[in-house]
Design a protein around this motif. Structure first.
Motif, PDB file in Angstrom:
ATOM      1  N   THR A 136       0.814  -1.221   0.000  1.00 20.33           N
ATOM      2  CA  THR A 136       0.000   0.000   0.000  1.00 20.33           C
ATOM      3  C   THR A 136       0.845   1.267   0.000  1.00 20.33           C
ATOM      4  O   THR A 136       0.336   2.349   0.288  1.00 20.33           O
ATOM      5  CB  THR A 136      -0.941   0.007   1.222  1.00 20.33           C
ATOM      6  N   ALA A 137       2.101   1.133  -0.355  1.00 17.78           N
ATOM      7  CA  ALA A 137       2.999   2.293  -0.303  1.00 17.78           C
ATOM      8  C   ALA A 137       2.651   3.343  -1.355  1.00 17.78           C
ATOM      9  O   ALA A 137       2.919   4.529  -1.166  1.00 17.78           O
ATOM     10  CB  ALA A 137       4.442   1.842  -0.480  1.00 17.78           C
ATOM     11  N   THR A 138       2.049   2.919  -2.484  1.00 18.92           N
ATOM     12  CA  THR A 138       1.774   3.844  -3.585  1.00 18.92           C
ATOM     13  C   THR A 138       0.285   3.877  -3.876  1.00 18.92           C
ATOM     14  O   THR A 138      -0.218   3.065  -4.665  1.00 18.92           O
ATOM     15  CB  THR A 138       2.553   3.423  -4.843  1.00 18.92           C
ATOM     16  N   PRO A 139      -0.456   4.778  -3.247  1.00 17.65           N
ATOM     17  CA  PRO A 139      -1.891   4.868  -3.550  1.00 17.65           C
ATOM     18  C   PRO A 139      -2.105   5.208  -5.028  1.00 17.65           C
ATOM     19  O   PRO A 139      -1.522   6.163  -5.547  1.00 17.65           O
ATOM     20  CB  PRO A 139      -2.371   6.004  -2.644  1.00 17.65           C
ATOM     21  N   PHE A 140      -2.936   4.427  -5.682  1.00 16.12           N
ATOM     22  CA  PHE A 140      -3.222   4.631  -7.103  1.00 16.12           C
ATOM     23  C   PHE A 140      -4.627   5.188  -7.299  1.00 16.12           C
ATOM     24  O   PHE A 140      -4.840   6.088  -8.095  1.00 16.12           O
ATOM     25  CB  PHE A 140      -3.070   3.306  -7.858  1.00 16.12           C
ATOM     26  N   LEU A 141      -5.570   4.652  -6.547  1.00 15.05           N
ATOM     27  CA  LEU A 141      -6.954   5.145  -6.595  1.00 15.05           C
ATOM     28  C   LEU A 141      -7.508   5.053  -5.178  1.00 15.05           C
ATOM     29  O   LEU A 141      -8.007   4.000  -4.755  1.00 15.05           O
ATOM     30  CB  LEU A 141      -7.803   4.307  -7.560  1.00 15.05           C
ATOM     31  N   VAL A 142      -7.398   6.138  -4.444  1.00 16.68           N
ATOM     32  CA  VAL A 142      -7.870   6.191  -3.057  1.00 16.68           C
ATOM     33  C   VAL A 142      -8.434   7.586  -2.802  1.00 16.68           C
ATOM     34  O   VAL A 142      -8.116   8.546  -3.523  1.00 16.68           O
ATOM     35  CB  VAL A 142      -6.736   5.883  -2.051  1.00 16.68           C
ATOM     36  N   PRO A 143      -9.256   7.745  -1.774  1.00 15.85           N
ATOM     37  CA  PRO A 143      -9.781   9.079  -1.451  1.00 15.85           C
ATOM     38  C   PRO A 143      -8.656  10.036  -1.065  1.00 15.85           C
ATOM     39  O   PRO A 143      -7.598   9.627  -0.585  1.00 15.85           O
ATOM     40  CB  PRO A 143     -10.713   8.813  -0.265  1.00 15.85           C
ATOM     41  N   ASP A 144      -8.902  11.326  -1.277  1.00 17.66           N
ATOM     42  CA  ASP A 144      -7.913  12.346  -0.933  1.00 17.66           C
ATOM     43  C   ASP A 144      -7.675  12.419   0.571  1.00 17.66           C
ATOM     44  O   ASP A 144      -6.575  12.749   1.020  1.00 17.66           O
ATOM     45  CB  ASP A 144      -8.356  13.716  -1.454  1.00 17.66           C
ATOM     46  N   SER A 145      -8.705  12.135   1.349  1.00 18.95           N
ATOM     47  CA  SER A 145      -8.582  12.115   2.805  1.00 18.95           C
ATOM     48  C   SER A 145      -9.743  11.291   3.348  1.00 18.95           C
ATOM     49  O   SER A 145     -10.567  10.780   2.584  1.00 18.95           O
ATOM     50  CB  SER A 145      -8.620  13.533   3.380  1.00 18.95           C
ATOM     51  N   ASP A 146      -9.812  11.170   4.664  1.00 18.90           N
ATOM     52  CA  ASP A 146     -10.945  10.443   5.244  1.00 18.90           C
ATOM     53  C   ASP A 146     -12.025  11.394   5.756  1.00 18.90           C
ATOM     54  O   ASP A 146     -12.843  11.025   6.598  1.00 18.90           O
ATOM     55  CB  ASP A 146     -10.473   9.502   6.352  1.00 18.90           C
ATOM     56  N   SER A 147     -12.047  12.612   5.231  1.00 18.01           N
ATOM     57  CA  SER A 147     -13.127  13.529   5.583  1.00 18.01           C
ATOM     58  C   SER A 147     -14.427  13.070   4.929  1.00 18.01           C
ATOM     59  O   SER A 147     -14.415  12.399   3.894  1.00 18.01           O
ATOM     60  CB  SER A 147     -12.801  14.953   5.122  1.00 18.01           C
ATOM     61  N   ASP A 148     -15.535  13.461   5.522  1.00 22.11           N
ATOM     62  CA  ASP A 148     -16.826  13.095   4.936  1.00 22.11           C
ATOM     63  C   ASP A 148     -16.930  13.561   3.496  1.00 22.11           C
ATOM     64  O   ASP A 148     -17.394  12.829   2.615  1.00 22.11           O
ATOM     65  CB  ASP A 148     -17.971  13.707   5.757  1.00 22.11           C
ATOM     66  N   ALA A 149     -16.508  14.796   3.242  1.00 20.98           N
ATOM     67  CA  ALA A 149     -16.659  15.364   1.900  1.00 20.98           C
ATOM     68  C   ALA A 149     -15.839  14.575   0.877  1.00 20.98           C
ATOM     69  O   ALA A 149     -16.339  14.254  -0.208  1.00 20.98           O
ATOM     70  CB  ALA A 149     -16.239  16.826   1.907  1.00 20.98           C
ATOM     71  N   ASP A 150     -14.589  14.254   1.208  1.00 21.51           N
ATOM     72  CA  ASP A 150     -13.743  13.532   0.258  1.00 21.51           C
ATOM     73  C   ASP A 150     -14.241  12.107   0.047  1.00 21.51           C
ATOM     74  O   ASP A 150     -14.188  11.582  -1.076  1.00 21.51           O
ATOM     75  CB  ASP A 150     -12.290  13.515   0.745  1.00 21.51           C
ATOM     76  N   LEU A 151     -14.724  11.469   1.092  1.00 22.06           N
ATOM     77  CA  LEU A 151     -15.220  10.099   0.951  1.00 22.06           C
ATOM     78  C   LEU A 151     -16.506  10.068   0.129  1.00 22.06           C
ATOM     79  O   LEU A 151     -16.708   9.163  -0.686  1.00 22.06           O
ATOM     80  CB  LEU A 151     -15.435   9.469   2.326  1.00 22.06           C
ATOM     81  N   ARG A 152     -17.357  11.048   0.330  1.00 25.84           N
ATOM     82  CA  ARG A 152     -18.586  11.109  -0.464  1.00 25.84           C
ATOM     83  C   ARG A 152     -18.262  11.384  -1.933  1.00 25.84           C
ATOM     84  O   ARG A 152     -18.836  10.761  -2.829  1.00 25.84           O
ATOM     85  CB  ARG A 152     -19.528  12.180   0.090  1.00 25.84           C
ATOM     86  N   ASP A 153     -17.341  12.290  -2.177  1.00 24.41           N
ATOM     87  CA  ASP A 153     -16.946  12.563  -3.559  1.00 24.41           C
ATOM     88  C   ASP A 153     -16.333  11.328  -4.211  1.00 24.41           C
ATOM     89  O   ASP A 153     -16.610  11.029  -5.382  1.00 24.41           O
ATOM     90  CB  ASP A 153     -15.942  13.720  -3.601  1.00 24.41           C
ATOM     91  N   PHE A 154     -15.492  10.631  -3.467  1.00 26.75           N
ATOM     92  CA  PHE A 154     -14.846   9.428  -4.009  1.00 26.75           C
ATOM     93  C   PHE A 154     -15.897   8.371  -4.368  1.00 26.75           C
ATOM     94  O   PHE A 154     -15.828   7.754  -5.436  1.00 26.75           O
ATOM     95  CB  PHE A 154     -13.859   8.871  -2.982  1.00 26.75           C
ATOM     96  N   ALA A 155     -16.860   8.190  -3.481  1.00 28.82           N
ATOM     97  CA  ALA A 155     -17.910   7.208  -3.757  1.00 28.82           C
ATOM     98  C   ALA A 155     -18.684   7.566  -5.017  1.00 28.82           C
ATOM     99  O   ALA A 155     -18.976   6.702  -5.858  1.00 28.82           O
ATOM    100  CB  ALA A 155     -18.853   7.096  -2.565  1.00 28.82           C
ATOM    101  N   ARG A 156     -19.022   8.823  -5.183  1.00 28.31           N
ATOM    102  CA  ARG A 156     -19.778   9.232  -6.365  1.00 28.31           C
ATOM    103  C   ARG A 156     -18.951   9.074  -7.644  1.00 28.31           C
ATOM    104  O   ARG A 156     -19.481   8.737  -8.706  1.00 28.31           O
ATOM    105  CB  ARG A 156     -20.227  10.686  -6.227  1.00 28.31           C
ATOM    106  N   LEU A 157     -17.649   9.280  -7.546  1.00 29.65           N
ATOM    107  CA  LEU A 157     -16.784   9.233  -8.726  1.00 29.65           C
ATOM    108  C   LEU A 157     -16.449   7.816  -9.174  1.00 29.65           C
ATOM    109  O   LEU A 157     -16.303   7.554 -10.377  1.00 29.65           O
ATOM    110  CB  LEU A 157     -15.478   9.983  -8.443  1.00 29.65           C
ATOM    111  N   TYR A 158     -16.313   6.885  -8.221  1.00 25.24           N
ATOM    112  CA  TYR A 158     -15.713   5.595  -8.570  1.00 25.24           C
ATOM    113  C   TYR A 158     -16.582   4.378  -8.269  1.00 25.24           C
ATOM    114  O   TYR A 158     -16.219   3.264  -8.642  1.00 25.24           O
ATOM    115  CB  TYR A 158     -14.359   5.445  -7.873  1.00 25.24           C
ATOM    116  N   THR A 159     -17.709   4.553  -7.613  1.00 27.64           N
ATOM    117  CA  THR A 159     -18.596   3.410  -7.378  1.00 27.64           C
ATOM    118  C   THR A 159     -19.000   2.770  -8.697  1.00 27.64           C
ATOM    119  O   THR A 159     -19.314   3.454  -9.668  1.00 27.64           O
ATOM    120  CB  THR A 159     -19.854   3.862  -6.626  1.00 27.64           C
ATOM    121  N   HIS A 160     -18.989   1.451  -8.716  1.00 23.83           N
ATOM    122  CA  HIS A 160     -19.537   0.724  -9.867  1.00 23.83           C
ATOM    123  C   HIS A 160     -20.293  -0.492  -9.361  1.00 23.83           C
ATOM    124  O   HIS A 160     -20.280  -0.810  -8.166  1.00 23.83           O
ATOM    125  CB  HIS A 160     -18.444   0.339 -10.878  1.00 23.83           C
ATOM    126  N   SER A 161     -20.968  -1.155 -10.246  1.00 23.88           N
ATOM    127  CA  SER A 161     -21.712  -2.360  -9.871  1.00 23.88           C
ATOM    128  C   SER A 161     -20.745  -3.506  -9.624  1.00 23.88           C
ATOM    129  O   SER A 161     -19.711  -3.615 -10.287  1.00 23.88           O
ATOM    130  CB  SER A 161     -22.677  -2.739 -10.994  1.00 23.88           C
TER     131      SER A 161
END
Length: 522
Positions: A428-453
């Motif tokens: 896990t040394a090199t994040p490739f696709l992860v949220p910018d932070s663990d703030s509510d706003a960043d996690l919500r944005d990440f979910a909207r951007l990358y969620t798939h079925s």
């Protein structure tokens, strides 16, 4: 003319064809839009990604998803003997007992279905209170066991989650390796497990490459189906029943094309209304996956699997990386302590799983993330056209209900906590696709951007709404639906196992009904 015509040779249809044709006094016709399951990529577990968007895939997509930045989400479905069980990741997780009890349908509690799970199963661990041996469906331990998958399990335990070596046992909670529908390192689809051994029966006919366009309904009764093969119209008559096993997208579409569905929609499209059934295609549910990807320099991912040595290992011993199903390991957690059952399933794959599996891995990487098991949000399947070959309009409405997004944020926090553990540090040394932070706003944005079925649609012909507790379509005689669409609520797990159990039970319901032969119109 056949006694039973089954439309769709997938996870349910192959089971039904095999079980119903055990009675030599009845004739069964199984109809599949796709070809036979002859592709070698079906049998090699690690090659499942090569099946996506080929002629073996219905290759559906959602329409624009309102809460996912109007993205269209890829939805693979098997279009081949075995259906999606011929292209899936082979995970054998039945769901939580509370799922079936929560359906509230007579005869469908967990206690009612457990004998069918056991009947279907040939588990290499042997028989127990939870498992069976001698059934058609091979269930095996994972043979690949990549070091990253083991590290993920260890990291989850370091983070305070229990270990679990059987998600279908006494408890679903915890982390471990999945059992898989494999035999001797090869895929065990419902085609190989159920259908192939039955093909020599003279009372079973299998029609491939035949796309059914509608169900014939005459005087209130289903009497057959009309379809097309190579521009030639084909009619197949059913003396006793027509059974739809097309899955959560195709079964409601076929009902609507046959005039069974919401009358305003059908009338607007010029489809004659046979039965006004407003809930056909409604109540659509799925598990949304939110992937994290970490790149690293260790040459052990699936990117390195396609070597001559590994091909030889697979050919001679049926072991090695080519037996990997992709998400080898995972676990079940609760985002809140007051929940009665897990609401998140983690899936971990030793590969860069980008773009819903359609992207080409560019680095050695670890991919994992939460799959949201208990969505409140509901979508729909509807007709986009009265043309039988037009793809249905699918909208899942992921995160339409705010609590679903809140739960996704909580699940992402659990995922990030696992990534911080020592066991995963090498990967896990090199994040490739992860949220910018663990703030509510960043996690919500990440979910909207990358969620798939994660490809678990259900509930569009639900018991109590479209079909009754014996899976008979309400308002039409001689017509049933048997597939994931009849589940009132999606199960907490990978639905393939539950669909097989549903089909096993349905075969008994159909056989026990012993309907009188009826005269059909010429």
């Amino acid at each position: 003319m056949y006694d039973y015509v089954i439309v769709g040779a997938g996870s349910a249809g192959c089971v039904l064809a095999a079980r119903l044709s055990e009675d030599p006094s009845v004739s069964v016709c199984l109809v599949e839009a796709g070809p036979a399951d002859k592709s070698p990529n079906i049998q090699v577990p690690a090659a499942f990604g090569k099946l996506l968007r080929t002629n073996l895939d219905w290759d559906y997509s959602t329409h624009e998803e309102p809460q996912l930045n109007r993205r269209r989400i890829y939805l693979p479905r098997g279009r081949v003997l075995g259906g999606t069980s011929s292209i899936n990741t082979m995970i054998y997780v039945r769901g939580n007992p509370q799922d079936f009890d929560g359906w509230g349908q007579p005869g469908w509690s967990y206690a009612d279905l457990l004998p069918y799970f056991i009947k279907s199963e040939d588990n290499e661990r042997g028989a127990s209170a939870h498992h069976g041996v001698g059934g058609p469906l091979a269930v095996s331990d994972n043979r690949a066991r990549n070091a990253m998958s083991t590290a993920f399990i260890d990291a989850a335990v370091e983070a305070g989650h229990p270990a679990n070596d059987d998600f279908n046992g006494d408890s679903q909670d915890g982390f471990g390796y999945f059992q898989l529908t494999q035999r001797d390192g090869s895929r065990a689809s419902t085609a190989t497990a159920y259908l192939h051994p039955a093909l020599s029966r003279p009372n079973l006919t299998v029609e491939t490459n035949l796309h059914v366009h509608r169900v014939l309904v005459e005087n209130g009764r289903a009497t057959g189906v009309v379809g097309e093969r190579l521009d030639e119209q084909v009619t197949i008559r059913a003396e006793r029943e027509v059974i739809l096993s097309g899955g959560a997208y195709n079964s409601p579409q076929l009902l609507m094309l046959s005039g069974i569905g919401p009358a305003p929609l059908l009338s607007a499209l010029g489809v004659p209304v046979v039965v006004d059934s407003p809930q056909v295609g409604q109540n659509l549910q799925d598990h949304a996956l939110i992937p994290l990807i970490y790149a690293h320099e260790h040459p052990i991912s699936m990117l390195a699997a396609a070597t001559p040595e590994n091909f030889e290992l697979y050919a001679n011993e049926r072991t090695g990386p080519l037996t990997s199903n992709g998400p080898e390991a995972g676990g079940f957690v609760r985002t809140r302590a007051d929940l009665a059952a897990p609401d998140v399933e983690f899936l971990c794959a030793p590969v860069m799983f980008a773009d819903s599996g359609l992207g080409t891995p560019t680095h050695h990487a670890l991919s994992y993330g939460p799959s949201m098991l208990s969505p409140i949000s509901r979508g729909s399947v509807s007709l986009a056209s009265d043309a039988p070959t037009a793809k249905p309009k699918i909208v899942h409405n992921y995160f339409a209900e705010e609590p679903d997004l809140d739960n996704a944020v909580a699940a992402l926090r659990i995922a990030l906590d696992i990534a911080r553990q020592d066991a995963l540090a090498p990967y896990t040394a090199t994040p490739f696709l992860v949220p910018d932070s663990d703030s509510d706003a960043d996690l919500r944005d990440f979910a909207r951007l990358y969620t798939h079925s994660i490809f678990h649609p259900s509930s569009t012909c639900a018991m109590g709404e479209v079909v009754d507790a014996e899976l008979r379509v309400m308002g039409v005689d001689g017509l049933r639906v048997v597939d994931a669409s009849v589940m009132p609520k999606v199960v907490r797990g990978n639905p393939n196992a539950a669909v097989i159990a549903v089909a096993e039970k349905a075969a008994d319901l159909i056989a026990d009904a012993l309907p009188q032969r009826v005269e059909t119109a010429a």
